[in-house]
Design a protein around this motif. Structure first.
Motif, PDB file in Angstrom:
ATOM      1  N   LEU A 181      42.387  -9.130 -60.451  1.00  0.00           N
ATOM      2  CA  LEU A 181      41.916  -8.810 -59.095  1.00  0.00           C
ATOM      3  C   LEU A 181      40.974  -7.610 -59.126  1.00  0.00           C
ATOM      4  CD1 LEU A 181      45.226  -9.278 -57.038  1.00  0.00           C
ATOM      5  CD2 LEU A 181      43.291 -10.851 -57.198  1.00  0.00           C
ATOM      6  N   ILE A 182      41.282  -6.646 -59.987  1.00  0.00           N
ATOM      7  CA  ILE A 182      40.416  -5.472 -60.140  1.00  0.00           C
ATOM      8  C   ILE A 182      39.039  -5.893 -60.653  1.00  0.00           C
ATOM      9  CG2 ILE A 182      40.074  -3.319 -61.426  1.00  0.00           C
ATOM     10  CD1 ILE A 182      43.121  -2.957 -61.408  1.00  0.00           C
ATOM     11  N   THR A 183      39.019  -6.782 -61.650  1.00  0.00           N
ATOM     12  CA  THR A 183      37.733  -7.236 -62.186  1.00  0.00           C
ATOM     13  C   THR A 183      36.932  -8.006 -61.135  1.00  0.00           C
ATOM     14  OG1 THR A 183      38.651  -9.316 -63.064  1.00  0.00           O
ATOM     15  CG2 THR A 183      38.686  -7.382 -64.515  1.00  0.00           C
ATOM     16  N   TRP A 184      37.624  -8.711 -60.250  1.00  0.00           N
ATOM     17  CA  TRP A 184      36.928  -9.443 -59.192  1.00  0.00           C
ATOM     18  C   TRP A 184      36.284  -8.461 -58.205  1.00  0.00           C
ATOM     19  CZ3 TRP A 184      35.227 -14.191 -58.855  1.00  0.00           C
ATOM     20  CH2 TRP A 184      34.825 -14.697 -57.618  1.00  0.00           C
ATOM     21  N   LEU A 185      37.012  -7.402 -57.837  1.00  0.00           N
ATOM     22  CA  LEU A 185      36.448  -6.382 -56.951  1.00  0.00           C
ATOM     23  C   LEU A 185      35.248  -5.694 -57.604  1.00  0.00           C
ATOM     24  CD1 LEU A 185      39.698  -4.743 -55.510  1.00  0.00           C
ATOM     25  CD2 LEU A 185      37.959  -5.985 -54.203  1.00  0.00           C
TER      26      LEU A 185
END
Length: 333
Positions: free
Chosen positions: A49-53
């Motif tokens: 999720l962090i990489t998506w943000l």
């Protein structure tokens, strides 16, 4: 000389790693890792999720018209491939940036210049978000009675120095300083190739300096999304504590994550930040009153997560190699 420098830095990191291992109960650290179990997949989910943000943050560093050339998923894949090379190449966090630019050119038909401009802006917004994230961490450090005074001073000095460098980097871009310097030296050089290269840098400088003035709203959105990514990292730290059987406070989680990220950024010149990450977490956890073995265990979890993501990035790169488009190659033109 370059090989010698990289080797020296690598050996320095190995020395820090040996110190970190010898300064804690290694057996206890390994026992803690066994307690993680399936919790590792929860940590991977949060990190995804962090990489998506971070990908959405990078998307806002392109002009609106350029973003029609790729989907969010395509940009995410390109980012993962580039970050994998950032990790495995001895160039700090810069080795994967040309890879990202090349993939954007080859698969999305975006010019190398435009790609590099977006990457420079993205690096700035990403680190600016980190500074914003770390500011509360510094206040929490000074408000904590558990942390030694020398640790507080080192943290403050490191934060001020890092913020000052990022501020200069930002001013350097906004004012078009790079273009001015290159414009000054280009006519005076006796090398035609160097003159052409400097001219191309002038054009690149115009791209990101104009972008800051033309799309300030997109810059703020980029910083905000990157900041959300840093904040989501707090959940990751909480999960590590939870699955390893430790309870902690929100204050300590913020301090740990803020200081750990500063250590990683500050040790970019050491290949893989080897030793610096392990030693840094041991010191941070110990300063907060936690067992040093917990800090080493947390670092090892981070390493496994890192190499898992590197494997994913390299696999995606291998798969993308079979989708190569016949787009004419381009230098900084």
């Amino acid at each position: 000389m370059k090989i010698l420098i990289n080797l020296t830095l690598f050996l320095l990191g190995c020395g820090l790693l040996v110190w970190a291992i010898n300064s804690v109960d290694t057996v206890k650290a390994l026992e803690l890792l066994l307690n993680l179990g399936w919790g590792f997949f929860a940590i991977l989910l949060i990190y995804s999720l962090i990489t998506w943000l971070d990908t959405l943050s990078w998307k806002n560093d392109f002009p609106p018209g350029i973003t029609t050339h790729f989907s969010n998923q395509q940009l995410w894949v390109i980012r993962q491939i580039g970050e994998a090379y950032n990790t495995i190449t001895p160039l700090g966090t810069l080795g994967g940036e040309p890879v990202k630019a090349h993939l954007l050119k080859e698969h999305c038909n975006i010019s190398i210049k435009q790609s590099l401009a977006s990457l420079i802006i993205a690096k700035t917004t990403f680190l600016t978000a980190l500074i914003i994230f770390c500011i509360p961490g510094i206040f929490l450090i000074f408000d904590s009675a558990k942390i030694p005074e020398d640790f507080k001073i080192v943290s403050l000095v490191g934060m001020i120095g890092f913020s000052f460098l990022i501020f200069l980097f930002f001013i350097f871009q906004v004012t078009g300083t790079l273009g001015k310097i290159c414009s000054c030296f280009a006519p005076k050089t006796k090398s035609d190739r160097l003159e052409v290269f400097l001219t191309k840098l002038v054009h690149l400088d115009k791209l990101f300096s104009v972008y800051y003035r033309s799309y300030p709203k997109r810059i703020f959105i980029s910083i905000f999304l990157a900041l959300l990514g840093w904040i989501l990292g707090l959940v990751e730290v909480h999960l590590i504590f939870y699955f390893l059987g430790f309870s902690t406070s929100f204050t300590d989680i913020w301090i740990i994550e803020a200081m750990a990220q500063l250590v990683r950024v500050g040790s970019f010149f050491i290949p893989l930040s080897i030793g610096a990450q392990e030693g840094g977490l041991v010191l941070i956890f110990s300063a907060l009153g936690y067992p040093g073995s917990l800090g080493l265990a947390a670092s090892l979890i981070g390493r496994v997560k890192q190499f898992t993501w590197v494997a994913l990035g390299l696999t995606l790169g291998w798969l993308m190699a079979f989708k190569t488009k016949n787009i004419k190659s381009e230098s900084l033109e």
